[in-house]
Scaffold this motif. Structure first.
Motif, PDB file in Angstrom:
ATOM      1  N   GLN A 402       0.864  -1.181   0.000  1.00  0.00           N
ATOM      2  CA  GLN A 402       0.000   0.000   0.000  1.00  0.00           C
ATOM      3  C   GLN A 402       0.899   1.228   0.000  1.00  0.00           C
ATOM      4  O   GLN A 402       1.784   1.357   0.848  1.00  0.00           O
ATOM      5  N   GLU A 404       1.146   5.692  -0.990  1.00  0.00           N
ATOM      6  CA  GLU A 404       0.414   6.949  -1.078  1.00  0.00           C
ATOM      7  C   GLU A 404       1.032   7.832  -2.146  1.00  0.00           C
ATOM      8  O   GLU A 404       2.245   7.977  -2.210  1.00  0.00           O
ATOM      9  N   ASP A 457       3.679   0.994   2.770  1.00  0.00           N
ATOM     10  CA  ASP A 457       3.238   0.115   3.856  1.00  0.00           C
ATOM     11  C   ASP A 457       3.090  -1.296   3.311  1.00  0.00           C
ATOM     12  O   ASP A 457       2.478  -1.506   2.255  1.00  0.00           O
ATOM     13  N   GLY A 817      -4.186   8.781  -1.464  1.00  0.00           N
ATOM     14  CA  GLY A 817      -4.350   7.845  -0.351  1.00  0.00           C
ATOM     15  C   GLY A 817      -5.720   7.956   0.300  1.00  0.00           C
ATOM     16  O   GLY A 817      -6.329   6.956   0.690  1.00  0.00           O
ATOM     17  N   GLU A 820      -8.266   6.354  -2.085  1.00  0.00           N
ATOM     18  CA  GLU A 820      -8.189   4.888  -2.043  1.00  0.00           C
ATOM     19  C   GLU A 820      -8.787   4.352  -0.749  1.00  0.00           C
ATOM     20  O   GLU A 820      -9.469   3.332  -0.742  1.00  0.00           O
ATOM     21  N   HIS A 821      -8.544   5.031   0.364  1.00  0.00           N
ATOM     22  CA  HIS A 821      -9.105   4.571   1.634  1.00  0.00           C
ATOM     23  C   HIS A 821     -10.629   4.702   1.625  1.00  0.00           C
ATOM     24  O   HIS A 821     -11.345   3.855   2.168  1.00  0.00           O
ATOM     25  N   GLN A 824     -11.984   1.853  -0.297  1.00  0.00           N
ATOM     26  CA  GLN A 824     -11.884   0.601   0.451  1.00  0.00           C
ATOM     27  C   GLN A 824     -12.908   0.537   1.578  1.00  0.00           C
ATOM     28  O   GLN A 824     -13.289  -0.551   2.010  1.00  0.00           O
TER      29      GLN A 824
END
Length: 843
Positions: A402, A404, A457, A817, A820-821, A824
């Protein structure tokens, strides 16, 4: 036939015979008397040598005094000296002179005087060498055959007569079969230093070399047991060299059932090597069978790995893979990672660790092999896994990356795309990488992209249930994701050659020694590239002798060249006087006035009044649907003051209707307005199609269309929040909307907004877990506040706060980021939009 008479002149001494002969069976000769006799005869030998020689002459010439006697005949007295055992030797014994040695000090065989009867020179000192060697017949030199006979007596317990029979009953070139059992082992009280001299003496003579070769099936190899004692072993119980020194155990040599290396005892001397390897046919190196027993008795992990490495190599070289697997079937010899340092069998299917961090993460649930502390070659890893059918840990554990804010790293792309074929040529030319590995990497490089990011990450997934995150101490500055074909590196290290070279080296090869060579190669290519760019690498490429197939190629991205607009030449503005300007204003316009524009219902419905349910599209709404506000509106507030500024997506849908829940925090005129939170929901039918925006955002995966929920909240109604607590934070009293974007004021404004929402949520959810992620410092997470609602089955909510200092600023930045979060977690990701007021100095 005529017979003539002879006259013999002789000398004898009956008294000497009585002195050196025992008078009875129970009597012995006086040792001291013999010493004195020997000393006396040696010192008076020159006085009258006629005592030791006789003469013979014919009678008739002797009668007329014309005889010529025949001399040189030993006298009876001389024969008596040799006949009796009266010569004192070491050990206080008396022997015949023919059995005794007196070796000169400079004689090379004097080192062997301990093995033969030698005159005890501490008791008698002899000076006359003619008397010693010619009259008495004492030996002055040790023959090779003598040492060989002694050697065979020590090793095989063969006396001179038995040895002679064995030698004479066969041809001179035949091997003499051994008549001793294989369990026979003869010990000898002697040192290895002395036997080195004996073997060297025997090997220097062709006759004794031939005899040793004929007796090579007998136990004739001396191995020391300790400093003073040793054993004689059969040739097949030994081998010459143990490269790893794992089979050499001097203390346990007598009890060993395995073969023993002998090079360490006889040094790396060419004569010894020729004697044992070429003449006695001792095997040069051990076999797999020599090392296999050590797996059952060795407990030290480092030595176990040395044994495994040797067994693996020999099994491949001697083509004994099946035999080794069968013999190791029930042996627990593979070290595993756990607290007990246990050993497992290879049929237990332990995994080979491809990554230390991942291995540490899953060592509690999987049997993972514990590698040695010393570096091991990549070739051994492949052979070991192939021999014992060991599977890589990477086959069952998936690495999830993962990042960013991905951006293409042009500098890395340009360098590696220009040099990757030179790197391949270096590895293959030096044979530092196998052809299968090279072919596999060619498929990876063919789709590789170089990306610089803000954060990397890693997490690891085992099956569908176990997911573990990388430890904080294992943060990656760079990482090559083989699955996606991406080379990630942090933006701040994009220019750090140490990091992007190490990342590529670690990805290509695993062997530490090979890595150092590859690192040096890439550094040299980088120096050439930085100095001469493509031309310098092109000159290196001209020296390549072979085109490697498949070739490593990193494709370059297509770059669209943006045309540079031509500079606009400013023309000189005409000067208009005030009088001319008044005349122009008074002139009547020829253009007719346009009628006022009427806003239709259709145009009004296209106005975006909520966060789109799907990225890149604007959602229409029905204007006729009534808007419900359950909080009173301040008389001084305007419509702009109540614009929605916080939104989140929800996966729930109800028959193509959107549930809209308005939730904003508003302010104006430097004072906080009175409003209150509402939980009521309003339903707006989804009429009409979605309208595609001009610049939609492209997403890799499908996105579910979800409702957009909003909630308007006026801070003035939040009486349970202490607003005075905000006045001392980060010098906020000096902030105004006039500050430029991107200044320190933006950071302070953002923190004030986060703190306000944090306190608001604390008042709204007093019994739930709320964490302000950036309370102490910026952590870079894609959300600012983490909320766990206990009353809702411990539901997680991720809250991002967006704060501005003016009411007319309707846009705000969102990072990749955060997007994308949000995608998700579409049902529990919230954006709080805060239109911040001007803080007064007294607040």
């Amino acid at each position: 036939m005529v017979h003539d008479t002879f006259i013999i002149q002789d000398c004898s001494c009956d008294e000497f015979n009585k002195l050196v002969s025992p008078s009875g069976d129970n009597q012995t000769v006086n040792l001291e008397l013999c010493v004195r006799l020997l000393q006396y005869l040696d010192s008076h030998y020159r006085d009258d040598p006629s005592y030791y020689a006789g003469s013979v002459s014919l009678f008739r010439p002797h009668k007329f005094a014309r005889h010529t006697p025949i001399k040189g005949i030993e006298s009876s007295f001389c024969l008596s000296l040799r006949q009796h055992a009266w010569i004192p030797v070491h050990g206080d014994i008396l022997l015949k002179s023919s059995e005794v040695y007196l070796l000169p000090p400079n004689d090379p065989t004097s080192v062997f005087r301990r093995y033969v009867p030698h005159i005890d020179e501490s008791k008698v000192r002899l000076k006359e060498q003619e008397f010693i060697y010619n009259i008495l017949g004492i030996r002055s030199k040790i023959e090779h055959r003598t040492i060989f006979e002694l050697f065979m007596k020590w090793s095989c317990n063969l006396d001179s007569e038995s040895l002679s029979k064995l030698i004479n009953q066969a041809n001179t070139s035949d091997i003499i079969p051994c008549t001793l059992p294989k369990t026979f082992r003869q010990s000898c009280l002697d040192t290895i230093d002395n036997f080195r001299q004996i073997y060297h003496f025997l090997a220097s003579n062709d006759t004794t070399c031939n005899l040793l070769s004929r007796f090579r099936s007998w136990p004739i190899v001396f191995i020391p047991r300790n400093q003073t004692t040793g054993d004689f072993l059969f040739v097949e119980q030994t081998f010459w060299n143990d490269p790893a020194s794992l089979l050499s155990s001097q203390n346990a040599i007598a009890d060993s059932n395995g073969r023993i290396p002998i090079q360490s005892y006889y040094n790396d001397n060419s004569l010894f090597h020729s004697l044992f390897v070429e003449i006695l046919h001792v095997e040069l190196h051990p076999t797999v069978d020599d090392y296999l027993p050590l797996l059952s008795i060795q407990q030290d992990i480092q030595k176990i790995w040395q044994i495994i490495e040797i067994i693996t190599k020999l099994a491949m070289e001697q083509n004994k893979q099946i035999e080794v697997r069968e013999k190791c079937l029930d042996i627990a010899f593979i070290p595993c990672m756990d607290n007990k340092q246990k050993l497992v069998k290879y049929i237990d299917r332990p995994y080979y660790p491809h990554d230390v961090e991942i291995a540490n993460q899953f060592s509690d649930v999987l049997s993972i092999i514990k590698l040695p502390e010393f570096p091991i070659m990549t070739s051994f890893q492949e052979q070991f896994r192939s021999l014992f059918n060991i599977e890589s840990l990477g086959k069952v554990v998936q690495t999830i990356v993962q990042v960013e804010n991905e951006q293409t790293s042009t500098s890395l792309l340009d360098f590696y795309s220009s040099s990757i074929d030179l790197i391949q040529d270096f590895l293959l030319k030096k044979q530092l990488i196998s052809q299968p590995r090279s072919a596999h990497l060619s498929t990876v490089f063919a789709r590789m992209h170089f990306v610089c990011v803000d954060r990397i990450d890693l997490s690891y997934c085992l099956g569908n249930d176990i997911i573990k995150s990388a430890s904080t101490s294992y943060r990656k500055d760079s990482y090559v994701d083989e699955q996606s074909g991406k080379f990630f590196i942090l933006k701040k290290f994009e220019r750090s050659e140490m990091r992007y070279i190490d990342a590529m080296v670690e990805f290509i090869v695993e062997d530490e020694m090979v890595r150092s060579q590859l690192t040096s190669c890439i550094k040299k290519l980088l120096q050439i590239y930085e100095k001469d760019d493509q031309d310098g690498l092109g000159k290196v490429r001209e020296n390549l002798m072979v085109d490697n197939e498949p070739k490593w190629i990193i494709p370059k991205e297509i770059k669209k060249e943006i045309p540079i607009p031509e500079p606009i030449i400013e023309q000189e503005k005409p000067k208009i006087t005030a009088e001319e300007l008044e005349e122009l204003m008074e002139e009547r316009s020829i253009r007719p006035k346009l009628p006022p524009k009427k806003v239709t219902t259709e145009e009004n419905t296209n106005v975006i009044n909520s966060f789109p349910a799907k990225a890149g599209i604007c959602e229409t709404s029905d204007k006729t649907t009534p808007k419900i506000h359950n909080h009173p509106k301040d008389n001084n507030s305007t419509d702009d003051d109540n614009k929605s500024s916080k939104s989140y997506s929800n996966n729930q849908s109800h028959d193509q209707e959107h549930v809209v829940q308005r939730s904003t925090t508003t302010e104006h005129n430097g004072e906080i307005s009175n409003a209150h939170e509402t939980n009521n929901e309003e339903r707006i039918p989804n009429k009409g199609p979605y309208v595609q925006s001009q610049a939609p955002i492209a997403f890799s995966g499908p996105i579910l269309s979800a409702s957009a929920n909003f909630e308007d909240v006026a801070v003035s109604t939040l009486t349970n929040i202490d607003l005075d607590a905000f006045t001392s934070t980060d010098n906020s009293s000096n902030i105004s909307a006039s500050h430029p974007i991107g200044t320190e004021a933006d950071r302070i404004t953002g923190r004030l907004g986060e703190e306000l929402v944090f306190r608001y949520l604390q008042s709204k959810y007093p019994d739930d877990d709320i964490k302000w992620m950036n309370q102490d410092a910026e952590h870079g997470t894609p959300y600012d506040i983490h909320l766990i609602v206990k009353s809702d089955n411990n539901q997680e909510r991720f809250i991002e706060v967006k704060t501005t200092r003016s009411f007319d600023h309707n846009s705000f930045p969102v990072s990749i980021g955060e997007v994308e979060h949000l995608l998700q977690h579409p049902s529990n990701y919230y954006i709080y939009r805060l239109n911040k007021y001007e803080l007064r100095s007294e607040i």
